[in-house]
Design an enzyme around this catalytic site. Structure first.
Site, mmCIF file in Angstrom:
data_model
loop_
_atom_site.group_PDB
_atom_site.id
_atom_site.type_symbol
_atom_site.label_atom_id
_atom_site.label_comp_id
_atom_site.label_asym_id
_atom_site.label_seq_id
_atom_site.Cartn_x
_atom_site.Cartn_y
_atom_site.Cartn_z
ATOM 1 N N HIS A 121 37.839 44.781 25.569
ATOM 2 C CA HIS A 121 38.443 43.943 24.538
ATOM 3 C C HIS A 121 37.754 44.095 23.205
ATOM 4 C CE1 HIS A 121 39.598 41.986 28.328
ATOM 5 N NE2 HIS A 121 40.729 41.792 27.703
ATOM 6 N N HIS A 168 45.811 47.345 27.045
ATOM 7 C CA HIS A 168 45.111 48.080 28.102
ATOM 8 C C HIS A 168 46.044 49.051 28.817
ATOM 9 C CE1 HIS A 168 42.133 45.099 27.324
ATOM 10 N NE2 HIS A 168 42.871 44.122 27.799
#
Ligand SMILES: Nc1ncnc2c1ncn2[C@@H]1O[C@H](COP(=O)(O)OP(=O)(O)O)[C@@H](O)[C@H]1O
Ligand SMILES: Nc1ncnc2c1ncn2[C@@H]1O[C@H](COP(=O)(O)OP(=O)(O)O)[C@@H](O)[C@H]1O
Ligand SMILES: [Mg+2]
Ligand SMILES: [Mg+2]
Ligand SMILES: [Mg+2]
Ligand SMILES: [Mg+2]
Lengths: 203, 330, 330, 203
Positions: free
Chosen positions: C218, C56
């Site tokens: 995700h 991320h």
């Protein structure tokens, strides 16, 4: 004799060719360049027809000068200044005459092409628009149709060349085997000229 | 290819509207595609103007602000802007101290900036130009258009911007810019081709399991295609290519740049490999920058740029900068 | 799928080595995957610790520094870190004023931070926790694990970080963090699936011409799949989804976040559309941030996060921050 | 009777199953999760076998507690704390005895499973590892083979369920039609237990 309207019609015809062939030009530019030649010229010639629509200059020289300035102001990239210079210098060479002979135009066009060579530093065989423009210049005074044919052949003859100018030169030997997008569009321009003349333009 | 756009025709204008909304500290002329520091012209200071085709964001508009560019001109995607834009930018930022054009070495950029310089001079603006040509993948010979301008553009804009910010005169700002360019070299690698909005499909076919070495930032294929390499191998190759051309005597500023679609996680990992090679070669890294700065739309890949930096360049590099994409110092 | 990596097993460690090389202002414990401000613990100040799965970036390690996080723990790609890392981070940054854990609401993150909190308390560190759950694509009911933590994490880390920097006590820092989370909502959209290094192929099939609405960070598929939409339509949909849940009475801070592979050119264009919708809905944007901040590896797409901000939150938002990925103020 | 070595061998067998099935577990997690369950458990069980290799605790309780702690310290994600808690609590419930009966173990295992339920807040039918663990618990005292079968069936029975816990719950109805990765790995664990017992472990 060729008057202002003839040159206006030439540029409108050229714009139509560019519009029709834009995807092909971009495709060619995608192989050895950056995939924008078609959209660059489309943007430029759309602007040229728009400005000629608004404002119809009275002389051949003024038509070409205005069109050239418009290309410079709207295209960007390499082709904008080069095609812009081609038309502007040709226009300037024509001076203020209301009508010009084919010979006079051919001479002016040769000056325009020379200016392109000077601006971009390219010569024959460098795999650029000059490879279509230079052969056309040689026979333009004699026949627009022959000039169109010479430009087309010149463009096709760029396929086996290795580029020495412009973006395609970055590829080195990998530029071989592809037709130059600028030479291809230059041929469209000269073909549009011949077509315009055939369609009752040239006296 | 899916894109987060409305229609290809308006991507540049849309992006400028979005920039205007996000950055009140910038004056964005959407119609003419010129982004100017809101406080320009800054009295007594040289203006720095750059620009180029769009698709390399944050370059150039993201580098407009105190300590870096005074204005940026946005062309169509991968297409140099037109002289009118550059003249407009030059006029907007000139305080009387003159304007430096930072031009990436592409035929289109060079020709358009050249014309703009003439026109701006006609308008009474004193203009100097620096052409950035750092990409060692292209040989700098009469058989090419010369080396491309890539990552070093950031170095030139930052360091010359700092010199201008200090009040250096035009000649000095131009000289610094040329020094930085002369001391910088880059090499880039693509793991995927780029898709422009106008074309809508990749500019070249790059099969799974292959990469392009020596690419530019406009979707041109590279110098050579090879079977996929590891981060380690790519770093060895890219850094070697740079060091073949630049043999730094002293410390360097190192930019590890992402081409746009390579995750930062991978880019930082690649930075580790670049640093390994540099230390094996005895090159000391004085300053380091890792991120997506000079991109090529959705291309996956990276480039390495090294700039040999003396004390003075390091001082100017460290000087405060306050732009959308680069900020430090106080 | 080609990646700029050596082997999937070492991507996180490699990235941390690269971060360490690029950021001398951080102490990077590569073995234990903890990134700490080099000057931690800061006397008298509450420590802010976050962390989560990798992939991320720049979240979280890119937000470590004065005015934001004191430390970040990097898990494997898309996998919450383990309690040992969090305890190590907490111990490293605790000055005696206690530590706030900023936890994104995923079962794994919550369970691991929970265990870490117990262990750290055993070691004498006073710990408070805030769980960030801003993603309106997930309904917050007993039939789900609750809303996911996405873009609001940046808001919480920035604003609570500013409060800690001012010397606010742990309770106050935690209260500010909870206020920010409560006032923030997000919605995300994917134009492409994500490919993790370990799996090596996209997590889901997303045909050309379709997009996923309501995705997380995700690689999970979203709430709904639809035929491709324009930037304008996506902005209408995403902003509406956020405003259905958050009806801001006052001005907002707006984050237009890229998922990683979407070019900045497109993201800025999308920002223009987001601002259009907000102004149509009468929502005033007080502060705006556009960029790749909370990403999902090589996913193309974007998310919108809005935070209703009172004077105090805006003041803390504007406070100086000095991290790898977010910097301003002086 | 089951001694420390039996539990060590169980965990080694479980590690081998996880290694073999890791890609399948990741594939299942990719459909309704985040594509890491296989690599998560592989990392954890590799660490478990390593630590048991280095250090061979003398009691069943110590083996399981150590293994559980190791999972917590190396897996991360949701499954790390959950499987870690399962083994730790089971180990703690076994106390310090050097050997335990199957019944004693079944009781302890039930305590471990209950702890998983408490930690994660899930129950039967939520489409989690509990859907394999709970049915296994019920028959474990009677037969490890039956427990393995119950776990396998429980895992398969997650296919038509809509997830209410964990990452898969984000998908709402789109989680239906996929087997839960955690239930699948839980079944591997119980199957490894039965296999270990069959291979001359259990007295
Ligand atoms: N130095 C040059 N002299 C003449 N023509 C050139 C030169 N450089 C490029 N060209 C022509 O320009 C064409 C490319 O135009 P275009 O794609 O519009 O610009 P760009 O290369 O900036 O993207 C080439 O195919 C070539 O014919
Ligand atoms: N609250 C919960 N209770 C029990 N098991 C859960 C819970 N949440 C998730 N799980 C199990 O964990 C599995 C996912 O594990 P893993 O993929 O390793 O972690 P993560 O979801 O963090 O990526 C799911 O398939 C499910 O069986
Ligand atoms: Mg081109
Ligand atoms: Mg171009
Ligand atoms: Mg995970
Ligand atoms: Mg998972």
């Amino acid at each position: 004799m060729l008057d202002a309207d003839f040159f206006r019609r030439w540029l409108v015809a050229a714009a139509a060719s560019v519009e029709r062939e834009a995807d092909r030009l971009t495709e060619l530019d995608s192989a050895i360049g950056d995939a924008d030649h078609g959209s660059n010229l489309r943007r430029g010639f759309t602007a040229v027809t728009a400005v000629l629509d608004e404002d119809a200059p009275a002389t051949p020289g003024a038509v070409l000068t205005l069109a050239g300035r418009q290309l410079i102001s709207t295209v960007g990239g390499a082709s904008g200044p080069l095609y812009g210079t081609l038309l502007r210098r040709t226009g300037k060479a024509l001076g203020e005459e209301a009508e010009v002979t084919r010979e006079r135009f051919a001479e002016a066009f040769a000056a325009g092409v020379a200016a392109v060579g000077q601006l971009g530093g390219a010569g024959a065989g460098d795999k650029t628009m000059l490879d279509a423009l230079l052969p056309a210049t040689e026979v333009l005074a004699a026949s627009f149709d022959d000039a169109a044919e010479a430009a087309r052949a010149g463009a096709e003859a760029t396929v086996p060349l290795q580029a020495r100018k412009g973006r395609a030169s970055y590829l080195g030997e990998r530029s071989i085997g592809h037709q130059d997008p600028g030479a291809t569009s230059a041929a469209l321009l000269v073909e549009a000229l011949a077509r315009t003349a055939r369609n009752g333009g040239a006296a | 290819m899916k894109m987060l756009i409305n229609v290809p025709e308006t991507v540049v204008a849309d992006a400028l509207r979005g920039m205007a909304a996000a950055h009140p500290e910038l004056t964005v002329d959407v119609e003419n595609r010129v982004v100017v520091r809101a406080d320009a012209p800054v009295a007594g200071k040289v203006g720095l103007v750059s620009g180029g085709g769009s698709g390399h964001e944050p370059l150039h508009a993201g580098f407009v602000g105190p300590g870096m560019l005074s204005a940026a001109c946005a062309g169509e995607v991968f297409t140099s802007p037109v002289p009118d834009q550059m003249v407009r930018a030059a006029t907007a930022v000139d305080s009387g101290a003159g304007v430096l054009f930072v031009v990436k070495n592409y035929t289109g950029d060079v020709l358009n900036f050249e014309m703009a310089a003439e026109l701006a001079e006609d308008d009474g603006v004193q203009v100097a130009q620096v052409v950035v040509d750092d990409d060692v993948a292209v040989s700098d010979s009469t058989f090419t258009a010369g080396r491309r301008g890539t990552g070093a553009t950031l170095f030139v804009e930052k360091i010359a911007g700092a010199a201008a910010d200090e009040g250096a005169p035009l000649e000095r700002v131009a000289a610094v810019a040329r020094q930085v360019n002369g001391a910088s070299r880059s090499f880039g690698v693509a793991l995927s081709a780029v898709t422009t909005p106008a074309k809508g499909s990749p500019t070249f076919d790059l099969p799974a399991g292959e990469l392009e070495l020596g690419i530019g930032i406009h979707g041109e294929p590279g110098r050579e295609r090879r079977p996929m390499m590891t981060s380690r191998e790519i770093a060895d190759f890219a850094v070697s290519a740079v060091l073949e051309d630049l043999r730094p005597a002293g410390p360097v500023i190192a930019l590890v740049n992402g081409m746009g679609a390579t995750p930062l996680l991978e880019l930082y990992g690649f930075n580790a490999e670049v640093r390994r090679v540099l230390s094996e070669r005895g090159v000391r890294v004085a300053r380091s920058l890792v991120g997506n700065y000079v991109t090529s739309l959705d291309m996956a890949g990276c480039s390495v740029t090294l700039c040999q930096a003396d004390e003075e360049l390091l001082r100017l590099w460290d000087a405060p900068v306050e732009t959308a994409a680069l900020r430090w110092g106080r």
